[in-house]
Design an enzyme around this catalytic site. Structure first.
Site, PDB file in Angstrom:
ATOM      1  CB  SER A 696      13.952  26.520  65.521  1.00 46.60           C
ATOM      2  OG  SER A 696      13.110  25.599  66.291  1.00 46.60           O
ATOM      3  CE  LYS A 739      14.660  26.302  70.177  1.00 47.55           C
ATOM      4  NZ  LYS A 739      14.511  26.966  68.901  1.00 47.55           N
TER       5      LYS A 739
END
Length: 792
Positions: A696, A739
Site C-alpha cells: 500500500s 488509515k
C-alpha cells in the site's frame, strides 16, 4: 509412679510338678488399646503418637524392652481407665523401633505370654501394674492331636477360599506342632470381633482354645462356601441389572458379617445417585455406567481406582442439560449494550439480529463471531456486555501463547494427571451449556511438536460439527452448538484460512477524537474517579482539557493510554486533596504540563514545512492506523538504489516498481532520461526499529521520488495510500478505516485513495468525513496531478 518400681530385677522362675514354668509377679508398664488384642507369638506393627506412650517406649527400651498390652472393653471419651480395661493381656517385647519425621514412633512388637493384672501401681505419666504371668495348661493326648489336625485342615481350606489372607500362611501352619502356638497363630489371623479375640485370650486351657478356634474357622468357612454356592446358583438365571444388584447386596451382607466397613459402598452408591441426577445424554450415560461398573469391581488400592473416580466426577459435574434462559427483550438488550459501549453500531446490530432470530427459532445454533481490531478498542469487554444483554453466563479463555493441542482437546486418561481440555473445564466452571464464550487473542496461537491448537479449534468453531465435540479425556461427544463463541484478534493474517472461514468477522476500527471525548465522560472519567476515591465534587475536568489529552498525550486507536493519562490526573488531584492543598480541583488545558509532563505528540509538526523528497503515507498496524513519512535523498553516484527502515520484501518491490515507472515516464514527468545514471538514490522510512511491509506504500514511494527529482514539495496536508502497477494503475488496499482515522488524528486535510476503495468510505464516521477531502484515483497520473497542483 516411682522409677524404682520399673527397675526391679528379673523375676525368679519356679517349676511345678508337671514341669510348667511360673515366673513370679513383677511390675510392668501397660499400654492400653481400644481395638487391638495381641496373642502370644504374634508379631504386629503399632504406631505411637501420644507423649505418655512415647515416654513409656523410651523407658522400656533402656530396660528389658518388655511392656504389657491390654484391650479396653469400650472406648470412652474421657480415655482409658483401670475399670475400662480387661484384666487379662499379653506381655510383648519390642523387636524394632523407628522414628519418622511425623513425630510418631513406629514399633514392631511380638507377644510373649499371657498375664493377669494383680494390682495397679502407677497411672502417671503412663499406667503400670503388678502382673502375674499365666501358665498355659497342656496335656498331650489323642484328643489334642485330633484337634490340632482338624484346625490345620480347616484353616488351610479356609485359606484357599479367603480373599484377605495370604496363601503363605498355610505353609507356616503345616509346620506347627505345638498346639499352643497353633491356637494363637490361627486366632490372630481370623477376621473376628475384638470381644471374640479377648475370649480366646482368656481361655487358658489349650484344648478348650483349640475347640473355640475350630468353631470360628468352621463359621468363616461356611460363610465363604455359602457365597460360592449363591454365585453358582444365580449365574445365568438373572439379567445383568438383577445380577449386579444381587451381587452388591451379597457383598454388603458379607462385609457386615465380617465386620468390614461399608464406607466404600456408600461412596459408590453416592456416585451412582449423582450420575442418575446429572441428566447425561444416552451416549454419555452408557460410558459413565460402564466406568462405574469397573469401579465397583475394582479394589480401592488399584492405581486405576482414583482415575475412574475422577472421570466420573467430571462426567457428573458437566452441564449436560443445564441451560440458562435467554433475555429476548430486544429493547432491554439494546439498552444494556448502549450502557456498556459507545458507538460500535455494527456489532450491536449483529447481536440484536441474533436475538430477533432466536426469538422466532428457539433451537437456533450459536453464532461464531470474530472481533478484529487494534488493542484497547473494547473487544473483550464487548463480549462481557453481550453476555449481560443475553442473560447468559460469561467465560473467557486466553489463547495467547497456547502451543499444546491438549490445552484444547484434553489429555487421554492413560497419562498421569490427565485433565480435560480448557474448553470443557471452562464449561464446568460456567455451570451451563450455553454461555457466551470468549476465545481471546486467537491470532496469538502457536504450534510446535505438541501439535497445532488452531487445528483443534476447527471442530470447536464449526456449527456443523461442534454438536458432538470430542474431548480426549471424556471420550464422548459434548454438545457445543448452544454456546455463543466470540473470538478476538488484532489482525487476521496469522489466523489459518480454514479457521478464519468458520468465523463471521466483525471489524472494530479505532475511535475518532469525538468518540474518545464522549467515551471519556461516559465511562473512563467516572470509572477512574471511583477507583481513586474521588467524586465530581473533588475533581472537575473540562471537555477542552480531555480534548488536549487526546491530541497531545495519546496517539492510539484504542483507549488504554487515554485511561492511563486520566488516571494520572486523578492521582495528582487526589494528592492535592489528601494534603489539604485544595478541596476542589479543576484541571484546565494549561495545567496539563503540571500533571502529565510535556506533550508527547506535536500534531502536524512534520507537515508544517513540506520539502522536496518527502511524502506522507498511511499505514495499518495491529495497533491501528498510523501515518508514515517517506524520505528520498539523491547523491552523486552511479545508479545505486538503497532502501532502509527495516522494510519487508513486498515494500522493497513496490519501491523498485515506482523507480522503474519513473524512469520509463521521465520525459512526461519533466525529468532527464539519464537522471538515475549519474546519481544514487536512498529511500528511508523513519521509525527504523519497526518492521514495515505491504504494497500500500507504492503510491507514496513514487510520489516522494517524483518530488525529489522535480524539486517540488508535495502539497501540504496531503496523505496517500495505494498499490501501483508498472502500467500506471492504482489498485485497492486494505485497512482504509484505520488509515483514515490515523490521518484525521494527525491533522491531515486531504487523502488520495484508490477508486476501488470508494465503498470503504461508508464505514468512516460522518464527523471524520466532513473534516477530510478524499481524492479517488485509478491511475498514477491523476494522483501526481493532485500531489503537485502546479503540474507534473
Amino acid at each position: 509412679m516411682d522409677q524404682e518400681k520399673l527397675e526391679k530385677p528379673e523375676p525368679e522362675i519356679s517349676s511345678d510338678e508337671e514341669g510348667e514354668v511360673h515366673p513370679t509377679p513383677r511390675v510392668m508398664p501397660i499400654m492400653p488399646f481400644s481395638d487391638l488384642v495381641l496373642f502370644p507369638r504374634i508379631i504386629l506393627p503399632i504406631v505411637v503418637w501420644e507423649e505418655p506412650r512415647q515416654k513409656l517406649v523410651n523407658d522400656v527400651l533402656f530396660q528389658d524392652k518388655t511392656l504389657g498390652v491390654l484391650a479396653s472393653r469400650e472406648e470412652k471419651p474421657a480415655g482409658f481407665g483401670p475399670e475400662n480395661l480387661y484384666n487379662v493381656g499379653t506381655a510383648a517385647v519390642i523387636l524394632k523401633m523407628r522414628k519418622p519425621e511425623d513425630d510418631s514412633i513406629r514399633l514392631l512388637i511380638q507377644g510373649l505370654y499371657r498375664f493377669r493384672i494383680e494390682e495397679w501401681v502407677g497411672f502417671d505419666p503412663y499406667y503400670a501394674a503388678k502382673i502375674i504371668p499365666i501358665s498355659e495348661e497342656y496335656e498331650p493326648d489323642q484328643e489334642t492331636e485330633a484337634l490340632v489336625a482338624s484346625v490345620k485342615g480347616m484353616f488351610i481350606k479356609m485359606l484357599e477360599m479367603s480373599p484377605y489372607l495370604p496363601a503363605e500362611l498355610g505353609a507356616l501352619v503345616k509346620e506347627l506342632s505345638d498346639p499352643r502356638i497353633l491356637a494363637d497363630i490361627t486366632a490372630g489371623s481370623l477376621n473376628i470381633s475384638k470381644e471374640e479375640k479377648q475370649e480366646l485370650l482368656e481361655t487358658f486351657s489349650v484344648k478348650e482354645r483349640l475347640r473355640r478356634v475350630l468353631g470360628l474357622i468352621t463359621r468363616e468357612l461356611e460363610i465363604l462356601e455359602l457365597g460360592k454356592k449363591i454365585q453358582s446358583q444365580v449365574k445365568g438365571e438373572m439379567d445383568k441389572a438383577q445380577k449386579d444388584y444381587y451381587l452388591r447386596e451379597q457383598i454388603k451382607a458379607l462385609q457386615k458379617e465380617l465386620g468390614e466397613t461399608d464406607e466404600r459402598t456408600r461412596e459408590v452408591d453416592e456416585l451412582e445417585f449423582r450420575l442418575e441426577e446429572a441428566g447425561l445424554p444416552p451416549h454419555a450415560m452408557k460410558e459413565a455406567q460402564r466406568e462405574l461398573a469397573r469401579l465397583k469391581r475394582m479394589p480401592p488400592t488399584s492405581p486405576d481406582h482414583q482415575v475412574i473416580r475422577n472421570y466420573l466426577e467430571w462426567m457428573i459435574e458437566l452441564p449436560w442439560s443445564v441451560t440458562t434462559e435467554d433475555n429476548l427483550d430486544l429493547a432491554q438488550a439494546r439498552q444494556i449494550l448502549d450502557e456498556d459501549h459507545y458507538d460500535l453500531e455494527k456489532v450491536k446490530k449483529r447481536i440484536l439480529e441474533y436475538l430477533a432470530v432466536r426469538k422466532l427459532k428457539t433451537d437456533m445454533k450459536g453464532p461464531i463471531l470474530c472481533f478484529v481490531g487494534p488493542p484497547g478498542t473494547g473487544k473483550t469487554s464487548l463480549g462481557r456486555s453481550i453476555a449481560r444483554a443475553l442473560g447468559r453466563k460469561f467465560v473467557r479463555l486466553s489463547l495467547g501463547g497456547v502451543r499444546d493441542e491438549a490445552e484444547i482437546r484434553g489429555h487421554r486418561r492413560t497419562y498421569v494427571g490427565a485433565l480435560p481440555g480448557r474448553i470443557i473445564q471452562s464449561l464446568r466452571r460456567a455451570g451451563s451449556n450455553n454461555p457466551v464464550f470468549i476465545l481471546d487473542e486467537v491470532d496469538k496461537i502457536g504450534a510446535d511438536f505438541r501439535g497445532d491448537p488452531s487445528s483443534a479449534l476447527l471442530e470447536v468453531l464449526d456449527p456443523e460439527q461442534n454438536f458432538s465435540f470430542s474431548d480426549h479425556y471424556l471420550d464422548v461427544g459434548f454438545d457445543l452448538s448452544r454456546v455463543m463463541f466470540i473470538t478476538t484478534a488484532n489482525i487476521l493474517d496469522p489466523v489459518p484460512p480454514a479457521l478464519r472461514d468458520r468465523m463471521e468477522v466483525l471489524e472494530l476500527a479505532g475511535y475518532t477524537e469525538e468518540e474518545k471525548l464522549e467515551i471519556s465522560f461516559f465511562h473512563l472519567i467516572p470509572r477512574q474517579l471511583e477507583a481513586h476515591g474521588l467524586t465530581p465534587d473533588h475533581l472537575e475536568i473540562p471537555r477542552e482539557t480531555v480534548r488536549q489529552v487526546i491530541a497531545r498525550y495519546t496517539r492510539e486507536s484504542g483507549l488504554r493510554n487515554l485511561e492511563r493519562e486520566i488516571a494520572a490526573l486523578c492521582r495528582g488531584a487526589a494528592r492535592e486533596i489528601a494534603e489539604e492543598i485544595k478541596t476542589h480541583v479543576v484541571i484546565n488545558p494549561e495545567d496539563l504540563t503540571q500533571y502529565l509532563g510535556p506533550p508527547k505528540f506535536l500534531r502536524e509538526s512534520a507537515l508544517d514545512h513540506p520539502e522536496p523528497g518527502v511524502a506522507t503515507g498511511l499505514a495499518w498496524t495491529p495497533s491501528g492506523g498510523d501515518i508514515l513519512f517517506i524520505e528520498v535523498l539523491r547523491m552523486p553516484g552511479g545508479g545505486n538504489f538503497k532502501l532502509t527502515g527495516q522494510l519487508g520484501d513486498v515494500m522493497k518491490e513496490s519501491a523498485n516498481a515506482a523507480l522503474s515507472f519513473i524512469r520509463a515516464r521521465a520525459p512526461f514527468l519533466g525529468l532527464e532520461e539519464d537522471f538515475f545514471e549519474k546519481a544514487d538514490l536512498h529511500i528511508h522510512v523513519p521509525a527504523g526499529a519497526i518492521p514495515k511491509d505491504g504494497p500500500s506504500a507504492g503510491l507514496t514511494l513514487l510520489t516522494a521520488l517524483v518530488s525529489l527529482m522535480s524539486g517540488r514539495p508535495v502539497k501540504q496536508g496531503l496523505a496517500m495510500t495505494g498499490e501501483i502497477t508498472l502500467r500506471g494503475h492504482v489498485l485497492r488496499v486494505g485497512g482504509i478505516k484505520n488509515k483514515v482515522l490515523a490521518a484525521h488524528r494527525a491533522g491531515i486535510k486531504e487523502i488520495i485513495l484508490p477508486k476501488e476503495n470508494e465503498m470503504d468510505l461508508e464505514e468512516i464516521p460522518p464527523s471524520v468525513r466532513q473534516d477530510l477531502i478524499f481524492h479517488l484515483v485509478d491511475r498514477i497520473d491523476q494522483a501526481l496531478d493532485i500531489a503537485f497542483p502546479s503540474g507534473p
